[in-house]
Design an enzyme around this catalytic site. Structure first.
Site, PDB file in Angstrom:
ATOM      1  CG  LEU A  40      -1.857  -1.206   1.383  1.00 24.09           C
ATOM      2  CD1 LEU A  40      -2.624  -1.304   2.655  1.00 24.09           C
ATOM      3  CD2 LEU A  40      -2.986  -1.243   0.203  1.00 24.09           C
ATOM      4  CB  THR A 146      -5.835   5.443 -10.701  1.00 28.70           C
ATOM      5  OG1 THR A 146      -6.465   6.653 -11.381  1.00 28.70           O
ATOM      6  CG2 THR A 146      -6.893   4.462 -10.450  1.00 28.70           C
ATOM      7  CE1 TYR A 186       7.876  20.749  -8.484  1.00 24.33           C
ATOM      8  CE2 TYR A 186       8.113  20.076  -6.280  1.00 24.33           C
ATOM      9  CZ  TYR A 186       7.291  20.919  -7.123  1.00 24.33           C
ATOM     10  OH  TYR A 186       6.943  21.631  -6.776  1.00 24.33           O
ATOM     11  CB  VAL A 240      16.516  14.900 -25.340  1.00 21.82           C
ATOM     12  CG1 VAL A 240      16.958  13.692 -25.788  1.00 21.82           C
ATOM     13  CG2 VAL A 240      17.476  15.418 -24.375  1.00 21.82           C
ATOM     14  N   GLY A 275       8.044  15.166 -16.342  1.00 14.05           N
ATOM     15  CA  GLY A 275       6.703  15.440 -15.917  1.00 14.05           C
ATOM     16  C   GLY A 275       5.960  14.192 -15.815  1.00 14.05           C
ATOM     17  CG  LEU A 323       2.779  18.674  -5.016  1.00 15.09           C
ATOM     18  CD1 LEU A 323       3.066  20.367  -4.447  1.00 15.09           C
ATOM     19  CD2 LEU A 323       4.397  18.388  -5.186  1.00 15.09           C
ATOM     20  CB  ALA A 324       2.214  13.226  -1.259  1.00 19.56           C
ATOM     21  CG  HIS A 325       1.581  18.432   0.436  1.00 22.00           C
ATOM     22  ND1 HIS A 325       2.975  17.918   0.131  1.00 22.00           N
ATOM     23  CD2 HIS A 325       1.307  19.683  -0.117  1.00 22.00           C
ATOM     24  CE1 HIS A 325       3.379  18.796  -0.584  1.00 22.00           C
ATOM     25  NE2 HIS A 325       2.443  19.899  -0.799  1.00 22.00           N
ATOM     26  CG  HIS A 448      18.143  34.974  18.516  1.00 19.08           C
ATOM     27  ND1 HIS A 448      18.659  35.208  17.164  1.00 19.08           N
ATOM     28  CD2 HIS A 448      19.318  34.853  19.149  1.00 19.08           C
ATOM     29  CE1 HIS A 448      20.068  35.375  17.398  1.00 19.08           C
ATOM     30  NE2 HIS A 448      20.419  35.368  18.681  1.00 19.08           N
TER      31      HIS A 448
HETATM   32  P1  FAD Z   1      -0.324   7.676  -6.297  1.00 20.02           P
HETATM   33  O1  FAD Z   1       0.411   7.558  -5.027  1.00 20.02           O
HETATM   34  O2  FAD Z   1       0.310   7.548  -7.607  1.00 20.02           O
HETATM   35  O3  FAD Z   1      -1.231   6.049  -5.928  1.00 20.02           O
HETATM   36  C1  FAD Z   1      -2.171   5.696  -6.795  1.00 20.02           C
HETATM   37  C2  FAD Z   1      -2.149   4.287  -6.529  1.00 20.02           C
HETATM   38  O4  FAD Z   1      -3.185   3.748  -7.218  1.00 20.02           O
HETATM   39  C3  FAD Z   1      -0.813   3.309  -6.870  1.00 20.02           C
HETATM   40  O5  FAD Z   1      -0.377   2.696  -5.894  1.00 20.02           O
HETATM   41  C4  FAD Z   1      -1.296   2.616  -8.077  1.00 20.02           C
HETATM   42  O6  FAD Z   1      -0.578   1.209  -8.193  1.00 20.02           O
HETATM   43  C5  FAD Z   1      -2.663   2.502  -7.863  1.00 20.02           C
HETATM   44  N1  FAD Z   1      -3.577   2.060  -9.184  1.00 20.02           N
HETATM   45  C6  FAD Z   1      -3.498   2.764 -10.112  1.00 20.02           C
HETATM   46  N2  FAD Z   1      -4.571   2.187 -11.085  1.00 20.02           N
HETATM   47  C7  FAD Z   1      -5.176   1.227 -10.483  1.00 20.02           C
HETATM   48  C8  FAD Z   1      -6.185   0.281 -10.873  1.00 20.02           C
HETATM   49  N3  FAD Z   1      -6.563   0.543 -11.873  1.00 20.02           N
HETATM   50  N4  FAD Z   1      -6.506  -0.712  -9.945  1.00 20.02           N
HETATM   51  C9  FAD Z   1      -5.895  -0.500  -8.637  1.00 20.02           C
HETATM   52  N5  FAD Z   1      -4.851   0.112  -8.314  1.00 20.02           N
HETATM   53  C10 FAD Z   1      -4.582   1.007  -9.050  1.00 20.02           C
HETATM   54  N6  FAD Z   1       5.057  14.528  -3.801  1.00 20.02           N
HETATM   55  C11 FAD Z   1       5.473  15.250  -2.720  1.00 20.02           C
HETATM   56  O7  FAD Z   1       4.355  15.852  -1.909  1.00 20.02           O
HETATM   57  N7  FAD Z   1       6.471  15.514  -1.975  1.00 20.02           N
HETATM   58  C12 FAD Z   1       7.597  14.815  -2.626  1.00 20.02           C
HETATM   59  O8  FAD Z   1       8.942  14.967  -1.799  1.00 20.02           O
HETATM   60  C13 FAD Z   1       7.552  13.844  -3.739  1.00 20.02           C
HETATM   61  N8  FAD Z   1       8.407  13.241  -4.334  1.00 20.02           N
HETATM   62  C14 FAD Z   1       8.068  12.452  -5.330  1.00 20.02           C
HETATM   63  C15 FAD Z   1       9.239  11.825  -5.990  1.00 20.02           C
HETATM   64  C16 FAD Z   1       9.202  10.977  -6.782  1.00 20.02           C
HETATM   65  C17 FAD Z   1      10.502  10.168  -7.670  1.00 20.02           C
HETATM   66  C18 FAD Z   1       7.910  10.951  -7.516  1.00 20.02           C
HETATM   67  C19 FAD Z   1       7.609  10.052  -8.671  1.00 20.02           C
HETATM   68  C20 FAD Z   1       6.974  11.387  -7.255  1.00 20.02           C
HETATM   69  C21 FAD Z   1       6.753  12.237  -6.046  1.00 20.02           C
HETATM   70  N9  FAD Z   1       5.887  13.136  -5.314  1.00 20.02           N
HETATM   71  C22 FAD Z   1       6.134  14.104  -4.247  1.00 20.02           C
HETATM   72  C23 FAD Z   1       4.617  13.179  -5.878  1.00 20.02           C
HETATM   73  C24 FAD Z   1       3.643  12.088  -5.216  1.00 20.02           C
HETATM   74  O9  FAD Z   1       4.258  10.918  -5.288  1.00 20.02           O
HETATM   75  C25 FAD Z   1       2.218  12.042  -5.892  1.00 20.02           C
HETATM   76  O10 FAD Z   1       1.804  13.370  -5.622  1.00 20.02           O
HETATM   77  C26 FAD Z   1       1.398  11.059  -4.978  1.00 20.02           C
HETATM   78  O11 FAD Z   1       1.827   9.955  -4.610  1.00 20.02           O
HETATM   79  C27 FAD Z   1      -0.063  11.053  -5.644  1.00 20.02           C
HETATM   80  O12 FAD Z   1      -0.857  10.455  -4.744  1.00 20.02           O
HETATM   81  P2  FAD Z   1      -2.112  10.083  -5.325  1.00 20.02           P
HETATM   82  O13 FAD Z   1      -2.915   9.101  -4.096  1.00 20.02           O
HETATM   83  O14 FAD Z   1      -2.904  10.477  -6.354  1.00 20.02           O
HETATM   84  O15 FAD Z   1      -1.676   8.676  -6.359  1.00 20.02           O
HETATM   85  P1  NAI Z   2       8.494  18.331 -13.363  1.00 21.21           P
HETATM   86  O1  NAI Z   2       7.021  18.920 -14.095  1.00 21.21           O
HETATM   87  O2  NAI Z   2       8.772  18.964 -12.151  1.00 21.21           O
HETATM   88  O3  NAI Z   2       9.584  18.839 -14.307  1.00 21.21           O
HETATM   89  C1  NAI Z   2       9.738  18.536 -15.875  1.00 21.21           C
HETATM   90  C2  NAI Z   2      10.665  19.501 -16.394  1.00 21.21           C
HETATM   91  O4  NAI Z   2      10.774  18.939 -17.459  1.00 21.21           O
HETATM   92  C3  NAI Z   2      10.037  20.983 -16.408  1.00 21.21           C
HETATM   93  O5  NAI Z   2      11.058  21.861 -16.169  1.00 21.21           O
HETATM   94  C4  NAI Z   2       9.895  21.028 -17.837  1.00 21.21           C
HETATM   95  O6  NAI Z   2      10.047  22.461 -18.441  1.00 21.21           O
HETATM   96  C5  NAI Z   2      10.739  20.003 -18.624  1.00 21.21           C
HETATM   97  N1  NAI Z   2      10.594  19.352 -19.817  1.00 21.21           N
HETATM   98  C6  NAI Z   2       9.513  19.086 -20.426  1.00 21.21           C
HETATM   99  N2  NAI Z   2       9.423  18.605 -21.369  1.00 21.21           N
HETATM  100  C7  NAI Z   2      10.898  18.431 -21.944  1.00 21.21           C
HETATM  101  C8  NAI Z   2      11.585  17.986 -22.720  1.00 21.21           C
HETATM  102  N3  NAI Z   2      10.977  17.620 -23.935  1.00 21.21           N
HETATM  103  N4  NAI Z   2      13.038  18.139 -22.888  1.00 21.21           N
HETATM  104  C9  NAI Z   2      13.649  18.863 -21.714  1.00 21.21           C
HETATM  105  N5  NAI Z   2      12.761  19.151 -20.622  1.00 21.21           N
HETATM  106  C10 NAI Z   2      11.494  19.037 -20.668  1.00 21.21           C
HETATM  107  O7  NAI Z   2       8.404  16.776 -13.674  1.00 21.21           O
HETATM  108  P2  NAI Z   2       9.230  15.919 -12.851  1.00 21.21           P
HETATM  109  O8  NAI Z   2      10.429  16.169 -12.540  1.00 21.21           O
HETATM  110  O9  NAI Z   2       9.112  14.506 -13.750  1.00 21.21           O
HETATM  111  O10 NAI Z   2       7.984  15.256 -11.655  1.00 21.21           O
HETATM  112  C11 NAI Z   2       6.895  15.051 -11.839  1.00 21.21           C
HETATM  113  C12 NAI Z   2       5.843  15.610 -10.593  1.00 21.21           C
HETATM  114  O11 NAI Z   2       6.288  14.685  -9.477  1.00 21.21           O
HETATM  115  C13 NAI Z   2       6.253  16.895 -10.392  1.00 21.21           C
HETATM  116  O12 NAI Z   2       5.825  17.832 -10.949  1.00 21.21           O
HETATM  117  C14 NAI Z   2       5.850  16.836  -8.832  1.00 21.21           C
HETATM  118  O13 NAI Z   2       4.451  17.215  -8.991  1.00 21.21           O
HETATM  119  C15 NAI Z   2       6.198  15.523  -8.370  1.00 21.21           C
HETATM  120  N6  NAI Z   2       7.272  15.277  -7.652  1.00 21.21           N
HETATM  121  C16 NAI Z   2       7.446  16.357  -6.441  1.00 21.21           C
HETATM  122  C17 NAI Z   2       8.659  16.289  -5.585  1.00 21.21           C
HETATM  123  C18 NAI Z   2       8.535  17.069  -4.259  1.00 21.21           C
HETATM  124  O14 NAI Z   2       7.516  17.457  -4.209  1.00 21.21           O
HETATM  125  N7  NAI Z   2       9.619  17.439  -3.810  1.00 21.21           N
HETATM  126  C19 NAI Z   2       9.524  15.506  -5.810  1.00 21.21           C
HETATM  127  C20 NAI Z   2       9.609  14.564  -7.164  1.00 21.21           C
HETATM  128  C21 NAI Z   2       8.586  14.838  -8.142  1.00 21.21           C
END
Ligand code: FAD
Ligand code: NAI
Length: 469
Positions: A40, A146, A186, A240, A275, A323-325, A448
Site C-alpha cells: 500500500l 489512481t 522536481y 533532446v 513530468g 503533490l502528496a499533501h 532566536h
Molecule cells: P499515487 O500515489 O500515484 O497512488 C495511486 C495508486 O493507485 C498506486 O499505488 C497505483 O498502483 C494504484 N492504481 C492505479 N491504477 C489502479 C487500478 N486500476 N487498480 C488498482 N490500483 C490502481 N510529492 C510530494 O508531495 N513530495 C515529495 O517529496 C514527492 N516526491 C516524489 C518523488 C518521486 C520520484 C515521484 C515520482 C513523485 C513524488 N511526489 C512527491 C509526488 C507524489 O508521489 C504524488 O503526488 C502522490 O503520490 C499522488 O498521490 P495519489 O494518491 O494521487 O496517487
Molecule cells: P516536473 O514537471 O517537475 O519537471 C519537468 C521538467 O521537464 C520541466 O522543467 C519541463 O520544462 C521539462 N521538460 C518538459 N519537456 C521536456 C523535454 N522534452 N525536454 C527537456 N525538458 C523538458 O516533472 P518531474 O520532475 O518529472 O516530476 C513529476 C512531478 O512529480 C512533479 O511535477 C511533482 O508534482 C512531483 N514530484 C514532487 C516532488 C516534491 O514534491 N519534492 C519530488 C519529485 C516529484
C-alpha cells in the site's frame, strides 16, 4: 448489507486513496480499497517521496562528511560510500512506512482488495487479481485515486537499465560515471543531486529557458547558480531529439529548443523526468461516461465529484499540482463530502518543496504571476547571509521573499531558498490560510537563533524595516 457491498470503494492506495479510506472509516462508512501494487502507499511511499528523500538524506550526510566536517574540526579518514547498504536502508524505510498503512487499514477495518480495479457501472467495481481471477465489489460511492505515471518522450525508449525513470533511478546498482537527466524539474534536480553527491557527473537538459519554470524567477536564478556551483551541468533552452544506446551506455542527441546545430552527449545512464501524466487507462471510465479534461485528467467539481453521481476523484489524477499533501487533503475532503459533511481544500494555498540542498519552498503567487494579473504588491526579502543561525552553521545560501498586497498588506506569496526551507514554509502556509498580513508575521515573536527569524525579517522588509540588513 452483504459482505461485498460497501459505502465507498477507493481505487488506488496512494496518499490520496489511503487517507480517504481512513477518514471515511473514521466517519463510520464501510470502506474497501483496491490496489494493484503488492504494498500500500502508492507512488509516494513506494517509488516517490519516501525513497527519494531517504537517498537525499543519506547522500547529503556523505557530502557533509566529505566537504564540510573539516570546517568544524571533525576529521574523517577512509570515508566511502556503501551503495548497497544505502539502498537497503532506503528499502527498509519504505517497507516500514507501507507496512504502517497496512496497520492503519486493519485498525480502521478497511477491506483491502489486491488487484486491478475497473469501474463497470457507478455501483460496481471489478477487481482482477494477478492470477486473472475477477471479483465484483458493490458500492454506493467510488473514489478514483489512481495517481499518475511517467510522461513518455518521443525518441526515448525506456529500458529500465540505461534509459530509466525515477523508479529505477532510486535503485541504480552502481554510481553512474555520467548521468544525463532530461527535464530540470522536481525529479531531475532531486535525483540529480543524489547521484552527483555520490560521484556522478550530472548533466541536466531542460527545454525551457530555466529550470523549475513555474517557480518565482528570483528563486530560480539563485537555485541555478547554487546547483551549478555544486557541480551540476545545466543546459537550458535545449531539447533532446533522440537517445541511442551504445555498448557502454547511451548517446543523447540534443539541439537548441528552437532548432539548430545538434550535439551528442555520451553518458552511461539517462533519466527521463519531463513530468507525469494522470493514470486513467483501463479504469473503465468509458463504461460510465466519466469526463476528462483536455489534459486527460478526471474532471471534478468543488466536491471532488465527477460528472457521474457517486463517482469522485482525487490526487494526481485530477487538476492541480501532483503533490502528496494535496492528494491527502483532497482524500480527506472527498470522504467528508461522501459522509454528508463539508470537506475543505484551499487550492491557492498548497506548499511545494524541492528537497535539494538548499531546499526550495514556496506557497501562493510568484512575482511573475502577480505582475501578469496586474496586482500591486510590495516585496520583502531577507538573505540567510544575514541570519545568525545560518551564519553559525556556515550555510548562508538563499533568502526568504514575501510578496504582500500593496494596499491591504495581505500575504500573497512566500518563496524560500535555504536550509530547512521545507519546514519553514509551514509558517507562511498557516499565515496565508488565516489571511495574515506581512505585518502580522513581523509582529509575531520568532525564537532566536533560528532560520525562521529570516521569515520575520522578510516580513519586516515588506515595510522597509528589517533590523539585521
Ligand atoms: P499515487 O500515489 O500515484 O497512488 C495511486 C495508486 O493507485 C498506486 O499505488 C497505483 O498502483 C494504484 N492504481 C492505479 N491504477 C489502479 C487500478 N486500476 N487498480 C488498482 N490500483 C490502481 N510529492 C510530494 O508531495 N513530495 C515529495 O517529496 C514527492 N516526491 C516524489 C518523488 C518521486 C520520484 C515521484 C515520482 C513523485 C513524488 N511526489 C512527491 C509526488 C507524489 O508521489 C504524488 O503526488 C502522490 O503520490 C499522488 O498521490 P495519489 O494518491 O494521487 O496517487
Ligand atoms: P516536473 O514537471 O517537475 O519537471 C519537468 C521538467 O521537464 C520541466 O522543467 C519541463 O520544462 C521539462 N521538460 C518538459 N519537456 C521536456 C523535454 N522534452 N525536454 C527537456 N525538458 C523538458 O516533472 P518531474 O520532475 O518529472 O516530476 C513529476 C512531478 O512529480 C512533479 O511535477 C511533482 O508534482 C512531483 N514530484 C514532487 C516532488 C516534491 O514534491 N519534492 C519530488 C519529485 C516529484
Amino acid at each position: 448489507m452483504s459482505e461485498n457491498r460497501f459505502d465507498v470503494v477507493i481505487i488506488g492506495s496512494g496518499p490520496g486513496g489511503y487517507v480517504a479510506a481512513i477518514r471515511a472509516a473514521q466517519l463510520g462508512l464501510k470502506v474497501g480499497c483496491v490496489e494493484k501494487r503488492k504494498t500500500l502507499g502508492g507512488t509516494c511511499l513506494n517509488i516517490g517521496c519516501i525513497p527519494s528523500k531517504a537517498l537525499l538524506h543519506a547522500s547529503e550526510k556523505y557530502e557533509e562528511a566529505k566537504n564540510h566536517f573539516a570546517t568544524f574540526g571533525i576529521q574523517v579518514k577512509g570515508l566511502s560510500v556503501d551503495l548497497k547498504q544505502m539502498l537497503a536502508e532506503k528499502d527498509k524505510t519504505v517497507a516500514e512506512l507501507t507496512g504502517g498503512v497496512d496497520f492503519l487499514f486493519k485498525k480502521n477495518r478497511i477491506t483491502r482488495f489486491s488487484g486491478t480495479g475497473k469501474i463497470l457501472d457507478n455501483e460496481t467495481v471489478e477487481v482482477t487479481s494477478d492470477d486473472g481471477k475477477a471479483e465484483k465489489v458493490l458500492t454506493k460511492n467510488i473514489i478514483i485515486a489512481t495517481g499518475s505515471d511517467v510522461a513518455p518522450l518521443k525518441g526515448v525508449d525506456i529500458d529500465g537499465k540505461t534509459v530509466v525513470t525515477s523508479t529505477e533511478a532510486l535503485s541504480l546498482p552502481k554510481v553512474p560515471k555520467h548521468l544525463v537527466i532530461i527535464g530540470g524539474g522536481y525529479i531531475g534536480l532531486e535525483m540529480g543531486s543524489v547521484w552527483r553527491r555520490l560521484g556522478s557527473k550530472v548533466t541536466v537538459v531542460e527545454f525551457m529557458d530555466r529550470i523549475t519554470p513555474g517557480m518565482d524567477q528570483d528563486v530560480t536564478k539563485n537555485f541555478t547558480r547554487i546547483l551549478k556551483k555544486q557541480g551540476m551541468d545545466i543546459k537550458t533552452s535545449t531539447k533532446v531529439v533522440g537517445v541511442k544506446k551504445t555498448k557502454t551506455g547511451a548517446d543523447v542527441k540534443v539541439e537548441p529548443a528552437q532548432g539548430g546545430k545538434s550535439e551528442i552527449i555520451s553518458c552511461d545512464v539517462v533519466l527521463l523526468s519531463i513530468g507525469r501524466i494522470p493514470l486513467t487507462i483501463g479504469l473503465g471510465l468509458e463504461n460510465v461516461g466519466v469526463a476528462l479534461d483536455d489534459r486527460g485528467r478526471v474532471k471534478v467539481n468543488g466536491r471532488f465529484e465527477t460528472n457521474v453521481k457517486g463517482i469522485y476523484a482525487i490526487g494526481d489524477v485530477i487538476e492541480g499540482p501532483m503533490l502528496a499533501h494535496k492528494a491527502e487533503d483532497e482524500g480527506m475532503a472527498a470522504a467528508e463530502f461522501i459522509a454528508g459533511h463539508t470537506g475543505y481544500v484551499n487550492p491557492d494555498v498548497i506548499p511545494a518543496v524541492i528537497y535539494t540542498m538548499p531546499e526550495v519552498a514556496s506557497v501562493g503567487k510568484t512575482e511573475e504571476q502577480l505582475k501578469e494579473a496586474g496586482i500591486n504588491y510590495n516585496v520583502g526579502k531577507f538573505p540567510f547571509s544575514a541570519n545568525s543561525r545560518a551564519k553559525t552553521n556556515r550555510a548562508t545560501d538563499g533568502f526568504v521573499k514575501i510578496l504582500a498586497d500593496a494596499k491591504s498588506d495581505r500575504v500573497l506569496g512566500v518563496h524560500i531558498i535555504g536550509v530547512d526551507a521545507g519546514n519553514m514554509i509551514a509558517e507562511a502556509v498557516l499565515a496565508m490560510e488565516f489571511g495574515a498580513s506581512a505585518e502580522d508575521i513581523a509582529l509575531t515573536c520568532h525564537a532566536h537563533p533560528t532560520h525562521t527569524e529570516a521569515v520575520k525579517e522578510a516580513a519586516m522588509a515588506v515595510d522597509n524595516r528589517a533590523i539585521h540588513m
